[in-house]
Design a protein around this motif. Sequence first.
Motif, PDB file in Angstrom:
ATOM      1  N   THR A 195      82.112  27.756  -9.030  1.00 29.76           N
ATOM      2  CA  THR A 195      83.200  27.032 -10.221  1.00 29.76           C
ATOM      3  C   THR A 195      83.406  26.188 -11.271  1.00 29.76           C
ATOM      4  N   CYS A 196      83.789  25.716 -12.513  1.00 30.13           N
ATOM      5  CA  CYS A 196      83.051  25.226 -13.396  1.00 30.13           C
ATOM      6  C   CYS A 196      84.860  25.729 -13.951  1.00 30.13           C
ATOM      7  N   PHE A 197      85.218  23.743 -14.794  1.00 27.85           N
ATOM      8  CA  PHE A 197      86.850  24.139 -15.296  1.00 27.85           C
ATOM      9  C   PHE A 197      86.476  22.898 -16.293  1.00 27.85           C
ATOM     10  N   SER A 198      85.755  23.000 -17.207  1.00 31.42           N
ATOM     11  CA  SER A 198      85.163  22.342 -18.229  1.00 31.42           C
ATOM     12  C   SER A 198      86.061  22.722 -19.841  1.00 31.42           C
ATOM     13  N   LYS A 199      86.013  21.505 -20.197  1.00 30.24           N
ATOM     14  CA  LYS A 199      86.867  21.517 -21.704  1.00 30.24           C
ATOM     15  C   LYS A 199      85.302  21.378 -22.510  1.00 30.24           C
ATOM     16  N   GLU A 200      84.695  21.817 -22.623  1.00 30.36           N
ATOM     17  CA  GLU A 200      82.947  21.778 -22.546  1.00 30.36           C
ATOM     18  C   GLU A 200      82.929  23.566 -22.905  1.00 30.36           C
ATOM     19  N   PRO A 201      82.331  24.552 -23.697  1.00 24.46           N
ATOM     20  CA  PRO A 201      81.570  24.749 -23.543  1.00 24.46           C
ATOM     21  C   PRO A 201      80.119  25.298 -22.772  1.00 24.46           C
ATOM     22  N   PHE A 202      79.590  25.822 -21.691  1.00 18.40           N
ATOM     23  CA  PHE A 202      78.660  25.544 -20.752  1.00 18.40           C
ATOM     24  C   PHE A 202      78.082  27.050 -21.162  1.00 18.40           C
ATOM     25  N   PRO A 203      76.607  27.084 -20.687  1.00 20.26           N
ATOM     26  CA  PRO A 203      75.369  28.197 -20.088  1.00 20.26           C
ATOM     27  C   PRO A 203      75.910  29.072 -19.045  1.00 20.26           C
ATOM     28  N   VAL A 204      77.099  30.259 -19.233  1.00 17.58           N
ATOM     29  CA  VAL A 204      76.965  31.392 -18.184  1.00 17.58           C
ATOM     30  C   VAL A 204      76.204  31.799 -17.842  1.00 17.58           C
ATOM     31  N   SER A 205      75.012  32.058 -18.416  1.00 19.62           N
ATOM     32  CA  SER A 205      74.415  33.187 -17.981  1.00 19.62           C
ATOM     33  C   SER A 205      73.121  32.376 -17.098  1.00 19.62           C
ATOM     34  N   ASN A 206      72.736  31.115 -16.971  1.00 23.93           N
ATOM     35  CA  ASN A 206      71.959  30.339 -17.051  1.00 23.93           C
ATOM     36  C   ASN A 206      72.306  29.783 -15.840  1.00 23.93           C
ATOM     37  N   TYR A 207      73.780  29.402 -15.321  1.00 22.02           N
ATOM     38  CA  TYR A 207      74.659  29.162 -14.072  1.00 22.02           C
ATOM     39  C   TYR A 207      74.721  30.917 -13.349  1.00 22.02           C
ATOM     40  N   ILE A 208      75.174  31.630 -13.893  1.00 25.35           N
ATOM     41  CA  ILE A 208      74.688  32.976 -13.088  1.00 25.35           C
ATOM     42  C   ILE A 208      72.650  32.650 -12.231  1.00 25.35           C
ATOM     43  N   CYS A 209      72.307  32.167 -12.438  1.00 25.93           N
ATOM     44  CA  CYS A 209      71.219  32.618 -12.186  1.00 25.93           C
ATOM     45  C   CYS A 209      71.117  32.180 -11.500  1.00 25.93           C
ATOM     46  N   LEU A 210      72.011  30.766 -10.674  1.00 23.73           N
ATOM     47  CA  LEU A 210      71.312  29.651  -9.563  1.00 23.73           C
ATOM     48  C   LEU A 210      72.043  30.366  -8.100  1.00 23.73           C
ATOM     49  N   TYR A 211      72.597  31.122  -8.838  1.00 31.17           N
ATOM     50  CA  TYR A 211      73.496  31.809  -7.582  1.00 31.17           C
ATOM     51  C   TYR A 211      72.003  32.431  -6.068  1.00 31.17           C
ATOM     52  N   GLY A 212      72.639  32.682  -4.906  1.00 32.16           N
ATOM     53  CA  GLY A 212      71.558  33.159  -4.314  1.00 32.16           C
ATOM     54  C   GLY A 212      70.412  32.124  -3.480  1.00 32.16           C
ATOM     55  N   GLN A 213      70.197  30.487  -4.888  1.00 29.61           N
ATOM     56  CA  GLN A 213      68.925  29.974  -4.734  1.00 29.61           C
ATOM     57  C   GLN A 213      69.316  29.102  -3.847  1.00 29.61           C
ATOM     58  N   HIS A 214      67.984  28.133  -3.115  1.00 30.31           N
ATOM     59  CA  HIS A 214      68.011  27.344  -2.097  1.00 30.31           C
ATOM     60  C   HIS A 214      67.935  25.965  -3.001  1.00 30.31           C
ATOM     61  N   GLU A 215      68.615  24.732  -2.103  1.00 31.98           N
ATOM     62  CA  GLU A 215      69.162  23.672  -2.210  1.00 31.98           C
ATOM     63  C   GLU A 215      67.905  22.493  -2.734  1.00 31.98           C
ATOM     64  N   ARG A 216      67.008  23.513  -2.035  1.00 28.41           N
ATOM     65  CA  ARG A 216      65.458  22.795  -2.186  1.00 28.41           C
ATOM     66  C   ARG A 216      64.887  22.707  -3.638  1.00 28.41           C
ATOM     67  N   LEU A 217      65.021  24.147  -3.931  1.00 30.95           N
ATOM     68  CA  LEU A 217      64.958  24.674  -5.225  1.00 30.95           C
ATOM     69  C   LEU A 217      65.303  24.042  -6.372  1.00 30.95           C
ATOM     70  N   LEU A 218      66.717  23.881  -5.967  1.00 33.24           N
ATOM     71  CA  LEU A 218      67.030  23.241  -6.929  1.00 33.24           C
ATOM     72  C   LEU A 218      67.328  21.213  -6.927  1.00 33.24           C
ATOM     73  N   ASN A 219      65.910  21.202  -7.404  1.00 33.80           N
ATOM     74  CA  ASN A 219      65.499  19.700  -7.707  1.00 33.80           C
ATOM     75  C   ASN A 219      65.911  19.357  -5.959  1.00 33.80           C
ATOM     76  N   ASP A 220      66.101  19.433  -5.069  1.00 31.99           N
ATOM     77  CA  ASP A 220      66.052  18.332  -3.615  1.00 31.99           C
ATOM     78  C   ASP A 220      67.770  18.456  -4.288  1.00 31.99           C
ATOM     79  N   LEU A 221      68.808  19.091  -3.828  1.00 30.75           N
ATOM     80  CA  LEU A 221      69.816  19.217  -4.415  1.00 30.75           C
ATOM     81  C   LEU A 221      70.659  18.219  -3.677  1.00 30.75           C
ATOM     82  N   TYR A 222      70.725  18.841  -2.026  1.00 34.04           N
ATOM     83  CA  TYR A 222      71.192  17.663  -0.902  1.00 34.04           C
ATOM     84  C   TYR A 222      70.870  16.452  -0.962  1.00 34.04           C
ATOM     85  N   TYR A 223      68.908  16.445  -1.214  1.00 37.60           N
ATOM     86  CA  TYR A 223      68.796  14.572  -0.871  1.00 37.60           C
ATOM     87  C   TYR A 223      69.435  13.508  -2.192  1.00 37.60           C
ATOM     88  N   ARG A 224      69.600  14.011  -3.133  1.00 42.16           N
ATOM     89  CA  ARG A 224      70.250  13.506  -4.578  1.00 42.16           C
ATOM     90  C   ARG A 224      71.657  13.433  -4.642  1.00 42.16           C
TER      91      ARG A 224
END
Length: 1087
Positions: free
Chosen positions: A940-969
């Motif tokens: 869920t994104c709620f922003s005053k600035e525009p953002f790249p929707v098509s990029n964020y759709i690619c994040l769906y279904g990906q593992h958190e480790r793939l997202l540069n160790d998101l949990y750890y960070r």
Amino acid sequence: MAVVTSSKENTDVFIVRRTESGDVPGIISLFSPVTEDVFGRIDVTYLLELSNLALTLCNEKNEVIAHAAFLDYPNWNITDQAEWEPFLNENYPDNKCTPLNTLFVHLFVAKEVPVYESLKETYGEYLLVDLLEREGEENQAAVCEVGGTAVGFMSLCSDVNISLFQECFDLGPFHGLCKPHPEDILEVPRKPSIQEGIYILNHQGGKKGSQRGERGWGLTNEDTLSSVVSEPCLSLLQKDGAVTVSPTEPLVGNVINIGSAAPLLETEEGDLNGGTSNVFSIRLFCIDKEYETRTLLLPILLPALIFQDRDLCVILVPHHVPEFPLIRRFVRAVPSCTSRLGRELYVFHRDGMPVQAFVAEVLDQIVGVSVTRDEMDTEYIRSHYDIEDFIHFNHHQQEEHGHLCHFVLNPVFHHYAKYFLKEILRLGHKSSLYYPIYPEYVEDKFQHPCAHSLTSALHYMAPVRPRRQIVYPLQELGVSAPSEQVSKDQLKYSLNHINRKLVLESKVCINTRIVVVGASDVGISFLETLIFWPRLKFNNLTLISIHGLPGKDPLSSKYRRFLINSHCFNDEDYAQMSLCSWVNVVVGKMTSINRSAKYVVVSEEKVPYDYLVLCTGQSYQVSCVQSEQHSIPRLSTLSGRYTEKVPSNHFTLNDAQDCLEAALWMEKNLMRSTGNIIVYGNTIDTYTTVEALLSSGIDGSRIHLVRAPLGSASPCLPEAALECVVWEVLAGAGVTVHPDSILAQWGQGHHGLITWAAFTTASSLLHLQCSAFFSFAYRTLDYDIFKAVSDACLVFDGRVVIDAEFHTNDASIRAAGPLTKFSRRYYRDELTHSNFNSKEIGFELAASMLSLFESAPQPSSAPPEGSDRLIPIYSRCKVQGGVLPGGYNYLHISKPGIPVPLDVELDPCDRGTEIVTGEASHGNYFRIHFSRYHMVDSITCFSKEPFPVSNYICLYGQHERLLNDLYYRWRAGQLTDLYSYFREPWSLAIYHDRFIDLQKELHQILMSEEVRKMTGECILLFRQKPGLPSLREPVLRYLRHHRAQLPMYAPTDAYRLVSAAGKREATGSRIAASAVGRGDLGVQPRQ
């Protein structure tokens, strides 16, 4: 030793060896004034004694041709040689230099080539140096090479004095060298003023007069630097095959300098045209006489490679210079009779490139004509279209790609079109042809596709599917951004292709009549799949739609913000599909189905079918209201069909065309009035409509948002915090919100317009004056569609009933989308196609029908027993996006299925994880939720600035480790803003449209027998181990193949230079083994 053969068949032998003490005199003889300026005063003998590496290039006679000396520290005076590494790291943090991989040049000298010597005689010692030093956005240099040897040089400038050229030449045919602009001033003053900025030189390079300050380049030294380039002279040289002539000498040769001065070619304020500059100039050009005929393509290539935003190239040439090969493709601009510039201006347009014309003759009669040219936009095509589904791009030379400009053939000989195309390829020395189709607005009721015209070649060409593009953070990437050829934004078009193989590999033509009812996302996805299917060509596709094809009218696009967006398709997608080229379109509404005769009725016209596909979806309908004499109803849901004439100020918005019509009506009737605007309903479209009204200039005090009871419907927004912010914005804008109200009555004036509306609440009656009424309370199947379905005796149970394969009770009729429901035998009445991604539904619908037409059946295993009683599983995410009140950009990505409230989603028993940065009230809210398996399942994104929707759709279904160790960070406190986090360069490979192919390849490796036996040793797969497949190689191959789109990652060769046991390998090829074990991948970009 190397043997080099020159263009004159002269053979020279060159030897590279270690420098000897006897080479010192020869090295010193190569010194020039530039040597001392660059390297300082050098004692060559002393330098050779200290050098780590000294190399000499000599010829057969052992004469020194070039020399270079290297030491392991820089020749700087600003730091000690022992401290250069900390100094470099402090001032250049991105450098990769270490004492193990770095040597520094302390001296480099070489014998000058004849062309440079010739130029130096005429223009001075520093000409080329100054040209190269001035390189930037406005000044560029190009070198022509043959066999690794420079044979030509060109200096280009985009800073052009357009005003002067407009005064001295008739540039009307070239739009004044400017881009079109609504305020263009095309009239040219009759009296030229050319004194400003013109230098008159004598032979020694002195200037006789100037009205500008000292600037420019010199002839022989720095004091006369300002005069050389200022003189618009042409020089030619006659030494060793090259030619140079100063302005006062007779013309004797063929190396060109079009001296376009810096003062002469500067852009002035107050250009005669309102548009921006559309031109660049060639100010210096020289080339070996043996290769001058090869310059014909230079003005074509340069705009495509360097100044991609400029369409025109100009050259200033003295009157006495005869035509030379370069300007034979240029057009001479007609000079003004009063022009005293003393030069001819030649202009070239990038579309004025060489063309080839072909004719087809039968019995000495011309029956066909075709015009082609070279395709110069191949890199754009390769990065934006799936052209590599048809050709191996690297096996085709640049000049083998052709652009089909025109093709027409007598219909009698249409069956010879593919042979005509084959001969065009052969005679034109081409291997591929491309034909773009740009979007076109068509109003006709019956629209026939151009692909089936008997005079065109489109029938034999293959449509090329567009590729999803990465939205690059160009400012953050800087020099690591992809080239402009890849990232440039230009008018979108549909691409069609033919090559030598395809000419003789015709598709199987399917003449079965397939009629699609409804231009919904499901219907468009269904047609898209059939059109781009590689082995079949459907000749009888028909779409029936109330407003025709979507995306046909650019004017309606800006009004689409009235409604929430599913992000299945946008205007660019429609332009790149060009459905109008392949699909017959019938504009109107289906009112009847005759199953026995197999036709549908549209506006009293019969449209026959072999297969009928119903994809109309559900739409907002006019709410059934009580007449004025009836009593006020109780608080309950009111639904039913409104049978009277709908007032013209009542709006139910279902697509972009509805939004456009409503906006035009308001602009004409509402902007200057003070009446109320009522927005009624309980869906998120009420919020987007209110925002559209506010942004159009309507005062918030005139807007009344009447909220219908939710009942069993889901909340408008998935999170209460977002809803609170929206309500605060509405209150601040003066919008009045009335909760839990049901429309009871409305009253109409003399012109049939709604003048007031009454609503019931739990305790009272709400009565509002009304000038416009927007209704979003009642969404269901259109009545005419319902009546046609019911009269045709198709099973209807609140919606059209289908099975898991989209079948209705008629074998010739399929249905899909929100108008359908699954048969009760599946025992899942609550689950419908509206719970899934519409684009995926359309694709699966097409796939289920393709088996009817494929000549070779696809191999498949027998379905498990009882699977016919199971609802199919769909995996793509559902997306909602739009602009909410306050200008907040909103996006919600969720997993398919029945929506669940946020408190249920966060149930601790589910073991999911939520990460949130920012706050909704601050306009930087970003929430990402992971399932118990650590996979992204909602964003869920709620922003005053525009953002790249098509990029964020690619994040769906990906593992958190793939997202540069998101949990750890996150646990380490390193995540403060997910928006900036997902703009970092490491993430861009995930957004690439081929990333899923890499994941599948790695998954296959991990699932192979030899790997599955190696439990606990997955990490070793990243190193070359005998007998085991490597995970590193697919990753490097992926980065190498997509280098044009992913230049921010380190070159793949760098990975091979690191020891397998070294620490740097763990950084350079860092991949999360546990994530890859689940089919995921982490890639470390260049730092």
